[in-house]
Motif scaffolding. Structure first.
Motif, PDB file in Angstrom:
ATOM      1  N   ILE A 160       0.881  -1.253  -0.450  1.00 30.61           N
ATOM      2  CA  ILE A 160       0.095  -0.396  -0.463  1.00 30.61           C
ATOM      3  C   ILE A 160       0.738   1.427   0.110  1.00 30.61           C
ATOM      4  N   LYS A 161       2.304   1.116   0.875  1.00 33.10           N
ATOM      5  CA  LYS A 161       2.835   2.456   0.649  1.00 33.10           C
ATOM      6  C   LYS A 161       3.870   3.050  -0.365  1.00 33.10           C
ATOM      7  N   ARG A 162       3.161   1.584  -1.152  1.00 36.98           N
ATOM      8  CA  ARG A 162       4.185   2.093  -2.823  1.00 36.98           C
ATOM      9  C   ARG A 162       2.789   2.403  -3.858  1.00 36.98           C
ATOM     10  N   GLY A 163       1.474   2.853  -3.123  1.00 37.32           N
ATOM     11  CA  GLY A 163       0.365   3.357  -4.339  1.00 37.32           C
ATOM     12  C   GLY A 163      -0.840   2.400  -4.247  1.00 37.32           C
ATOM     13  N   TYR A 164      -0.222   1.340  -3.140  1.00 33.35           N
ATOM     14  CA  TYR A 164      -1.238   0.570  -4.051  1.00 33.35           C
ATOM     15  C   TYR A 164      -2.532   0.271  -2.425  1.00 33.35           C
ATOM     16  N   SER A 165      -4.113   0.012  -3.002  1.00 35.59           N
ATOM     17  CA  SER A 165      -4.882   0.391  -1.142  1.00 35.59           C
ATOM     18  C   SER A 165      -5.545  -1.089  -1.417  1.00 35.59           C
ATOM     19  N   CYS A 166      -5.977  -0.810  -0.403  1.00 33.95           N
ATOM     20  CA  CYS A 166      -6.818  -2.325   0.085  1.00 33.95           C
ATOM     21  C   CYS A 166      -8.129  -2.182   0.059  1.00 33.95           C
ATOM     22  N   ILE A 167      -9.304  -2.667  -0.208  1.00 36.18           N
ATOM     23  CA  ILE A 167     -10.569  -2.628   0.065  1.00 36.18           C
ATOM     24  C   ILE A 167     -11.093  -3.911   0.280  1.00 36.18           C
ATOM     25  N   GLU A 168     -11.939  -3.644   1.659  1.00 34.90           N
ATOM     26  CA  GLU A 168     -12.351  -5.057   2.704  1.00 34.90           C
ATOM     27  C   GLU A 168     -13.856  -4.796   2.738  1.00 34.90           C
ATOM     28  N   SER A 169     -14.730  -5.331   2.917  1.00 29.60           N
ATOM     29  CA  SER A 169     -16.273  -5.531   3.616  1.00 29.60           C
ATOM     30  C   SER A 169     -16.272  -6.873   3.908  1.00 29.60           C
ATOM     31  N   ASP A 170     -16.510  -6.744   4.868  1.00 30.45           N
ATOM     32  CA  ASP A 170     -17.059  -7.328   6.196  1.00 30.45           C
ATOM     33  C   ASP A 170     -15.967  -7.913   6.586  1.00 30.45           C
ATOM     34  N   GLY A 171     -14.721  -7.638   6.750  1.00 27.74           N
ATOM     35  CA  GLY A 171     -13.543  -8.153   7.099  1.00 27.74           C
ATOM     36  C   GLY A 171     -12.396  -8.976   5.518  1.00 27.74           C
ATOM     37  N   LYS A 172     -13.387  -8.884   4.902  1.00 23.50           N
ATOM     38  CA  LYS A 172     -12.601  -9.827   3.713  1.00 23.50           C
ATOM     39  C   LYS A 172     -11.948  -8.460   2.850  1.00 23.50           C
ATOM     40  N   VAL A 173     -11.725  -9.396   1.817  1.00 21.36           N
ATOM     41  CA  VAL A 173     -10.656  -8.469   0.937  1.00 21.36           C
ATOM     42  C   VAL A 173     -11.160  -8.374  -0.379  1.00 21.36           C
ATOM     43  N   ILE A 174     -11.620  -7.455  -0.561  1.00 20.59           N
ATOM     44  CA  ILE A 174     -12.579  -7.288  -2.497  1.00 20.59           C
ATOM     45  C   ILE A 174     -11.441  -7.782  -3.487  1.00 20.59           C
ATOM     46  N   SER A 175     -11.289  -8.563  -4.033  1.00 18.63           N
ATOM     47  CA  SER A 175     -10.271  -8.683  -5.228  1.00 18.63           C
ATOM     48  C   SER A 175     -10.571  -8.267  -6.681  1.00 18.63           C
ATOM     49  N   SER A 176     -12.393  -8.035  -6.365  1.00 22.11           N
ATOM     50  CA  SER A 176     -12.895  -8.414  -7.746  1.00 22.11           C
ATOM     51  C   SER A 176     -13.671  -7.860  -7.888  1.00 22.11           C
ATOM     52  N   ILE A 177     -13.889  -6.689  -9.195  1.00 25.47           N
ATOM     53  CA  ILE A 177     -14.765  -5.548  -9.399  1.00 25.47           C
ATOM     54  C   ILE A 177     -16.167  -6.203  -8.923  1.00 25.47           C
ATOM     55  N   ASP A 178     -16.494  -7.362  -9.472  1.00 23.02           N
ATOM     56  CA  ASP A 178     -18.002  -7.188  -9.388  1.00 23.02           C
ATOM     57  C   ASP A 178     -18.367  -8.165  -8.219  1.00 23.02           C
ATOM     58  N   THR A 179     -17.538  -8.584  -7.116  1.00 21.34           N
ATOM     59  CA  THR A 179     -17.352  -8.312  -6.167  1.00 21.34           C
ATOM     60  C   THR A 179     -18.376  -7.319  -5.556  1.00 21.34           C
ATOM     61  N   LEU A 180     -17.194  -6.196  -5.951  1.00 23.44           N
ATOM     62  CA  LEU A 180     -17.739  -4.294  -5.381  1.00 23.44           C
ATOM     63  C   LEU A 180     -18.808  -4.437  -5.677  1.00 23.44           C
ATOM     64  N   LYS A 181     -18.976  -4.425  -6.748  1.00 28.17           N
ATOM     65  CA  LYS A 181     -20.656  -4.038  -7.705  1.00 28.17           C
ATOM     66  C   LYS A 181     -21.477  -4.570  -6.436  1.00 28.17           C
ATOM     67  N   LYS A 182     -21.145  -5.267  -5.685  1.00 28.46           N
ATOM     68  CA  LYS A 182     -22.331  -5.991  -5.083  1.00 28.46           C
ATOM     69  C   LYS A 182     -22.576  -4.701  -3.784  1.00 28.46           C
ATOM     70  N   LYS A 183     -21.256  -4.305  -3.311  1.00 24.85           N
ATOM     71  CA  LYS A 183     -21.488  -3.348  -1.557  1.00 24.85           C
ATOM     72  C   LYS A 183     -21.634  -2.793  -1.682  1.00 24.85           C
ATOM     73  N   ASP A 184     -22.243  -2.287  -0.907  1.00 23.22           N
ATOM     74  CA  ASP A 184     -22.801  -0.919  -0.708  1.00 23.22           C
ATOM     75  C   ASP A 184     -21.974  -0.086   0.252  1.00 23.22           C
ATOM     76  N   ASN A 185     -20.870  -0.949   0.782  1.00 24.39           N
ATOM     77  CA  ASN A 185     -20.051  -0.007   1.952  1.00 24.39           C
ATOM     78  C   ASN A 185     -18.884  -1.235   2.344  1.00 24.39           C
ATOM     79  N   VAL A 186     -17.636  -0.193   2.218  1.00 22.71           N
ATOM     80  CA  VAL A 186     -15.956  -0.458   2.059  1.00 22.71           C
ATOM     81  C   VAL A 186     -15.396  -0.233   2.651  1.00 22.71           C
ATOM     82  N   LYS A 187     -14.405  -1.025   3.222  1.00 21.13           N
ATOM     83  CA  LYS A 187     -13.420  -0.074   4.000  1.00 21.13           C
ATOM     84  C   LYS A 187     -11.866  -0.120   3.196  1.00 21.13           C
ATOM     85  N   ILE A 188     -11.760   1.150   2.539  1.00 19.71           N
ATOM     86  CA  ILE A 188     -10.536   1.582   2.403  1.00 19.71           C
ATOM     87  C   ILE A 188      -9.316   1.727   2.632  1.00 19.71           C
TER      88      ILE A 188
END
Length: 399
Positions: free
Chosen positions: A355-383
């Motif tokens: 992340i320090k090198r410019g990347y970010s981590c998106i989590e939802s319900d404590g699980k890492v979101i690694s797919s855009i498809d998954t992201l679409k389904k979520k209303d709230n995420v932790k970045i």
């Protein structure tokens, strides 16, 4: 012719008067062989005198017997001086002896050689029974006449050789019929004392008759049976008696007997000095040897002492403890290096570093979101970005 009738007593009394008034019978000197010799406790000597043709009884009263130069024995050929008289009560006649001597010296020599042979066959002269004379006697017992020349010679010689010598004198008869018994009593008395180390039996010179008391068989056996060593010194150098052969050693004269027994004072002093030096040497050597043994035992004790065992075990424990500490230290350091290596590896692959090198981590319900498809389904995420995390609402926008 008228003959008066006499009673037995009158006849015997008459015969006694005839005997007593006859010059020859009053001064008789008769030779013959002694038999039935008996010495009474009173000192009287009873005997019979006989030859091939007859016998006459005799008695020697104690006052005459004390002066005898010989000891009457069975079979001895003697000449007796005295008077012959009748005893009225039983009508017998007797010779009343005043003097008695051996009929010729040859008879005494025969008696001496016979007794010597008999005792030799009994083993009384054997060398194996001789006891050694102590080199330095503590007390000397002397059996002799208290008034004779012998005791003076013994004392003079003893004092000249050693004035510190201790002498005990037992007075006895050295001549006559009673002499052997008194000498035997002296031997038994001195032998019973624990302080007497040696006995000197002695008397001065004289004829064979005068020395005859020392040719007594009972005296010979008393000397033989004595536990205390005996030196016999009777007469002169040419005189030999039975006691000389039975005794443990012979002195030719009383003076020589004293020289044999009494040591020179200078010899005793020299012996004491030598003994003292030898004793010191032995004690020093003994102490040195004992010290050496003690030192050896101390070393052995140290070697096998429980304390040494404990010290050895303690040293071993300390050695093991030291090695264990070294091992633990090395082991810990090894593990620390491995942990650090893993930390470095983890850090290298840590999402935060990415992340320090410019990347970010998106989590939802404590699980890492690694797919855009998954992201679409979520209303709230932790970045999570380099400088922190925030929650976002996702709204899908179509281009």
């Amino acid at each position: 012719m008228f003959l008066k009738v006499l009673t037995v007593t009158e006849v015997n009394n008459y015969i006694k008067k005839v005997f007593d008034n006859d010059f020859i019978l009053k001064n008789s000197k008769i030779k013959g062989e002694l038999s039935n010799v008996k010495v009474h406790s009173s000192g009287h000597i009873y005997f019979s005198l006989k030859d091939e043709g007859g016998k006459i009884n005799g008695i020697m009263f104690s006052n005459y017997a004390e002066d005898l130069k010989i000891i009457p024995e069975e079979g001895m050929q003697v000449v007796i001086s005295g008077k012959i008289s009748s005893y009225p009560k039983d009508g017998s006649y007797t010779i009343y002896a005043k003097e008695m001597e051996v009929e010729g010296v040859g008879e005494l020599h025969k008696a001496f050689e016979k007794l010597k042979l008999d005792l030799m066959e009994e083993g009384l002269f054997e060398e194996k029974y001789k006891k050694s004379i102590p080199r330095y006697p503590g007390k000397i017992g002397v059996i002799t006449s208290p008034t004779g020349a012998a005791i003076r010679d013994v004392i003079n010689v003893s004092m000249r050789r050693n004035r510190k010598v201790d002498i005990l004198i037992y007075p006895c008869l050295v001549q006559g019929v009673n002499a052997p018994q008194t000498i035997i009593q002296g031997i038994e008395t001195l032998d019973s004392r624990e302080d007497i180390d040696v006995i000197l039996l002695c008397r001065g010179g004289g004829s064979i008759e005068e020395l005859w008391a020392f040719n007594d068989k009972d005296l010979a056996r008393a000397i033989f049976n004595c536990d205390t060593p005996i030196v016999s010194a009777v007469g002169h150098e040419v005189d030999f008696t039975i006691s000389d052969f039975v005794a443990d050693i012979r002195g030719a004269t009383p003076s020589q007997g004293a020289e044999i027994i009494v040591p020179q004072l200078s010899d005793m002093e020299g012996f004491l000095r030598d003994s003292n030096d030898k004793l010191k040497t032995n004690i020093t050597s003994y102490i040195r040897d004992k010290k050496s043994i003690i030192s050896q035992n101390e070393e052995r004790l140290k070697r096998y002492s429980p304390i040494n065992k404990i010290l050895q075990k303690k040293e071993k424990v300390e050695y093991l403890n030291k090695n264990l500490n070294i091992y633990i230290k090395h082991y810990v350091e090894s593990r620390k290096r491995k942990v650090n290596s893993l930390i470095d590896l983890i850090e290298a692959n840590s999402p935060m570093n990415i992340i320090k090198r410019g990347y970010s981590c998106i989590e939802s319900d404590g699980k890492v979101i690694s797919s855009i498809d998954t992201l679409k389904k979520k209303d709230n995420v932790k970045i999570t970005l380099r400088d922190g995390s925030e929650y976002f609402s996702i709204k899908v926008r179509k281009e």
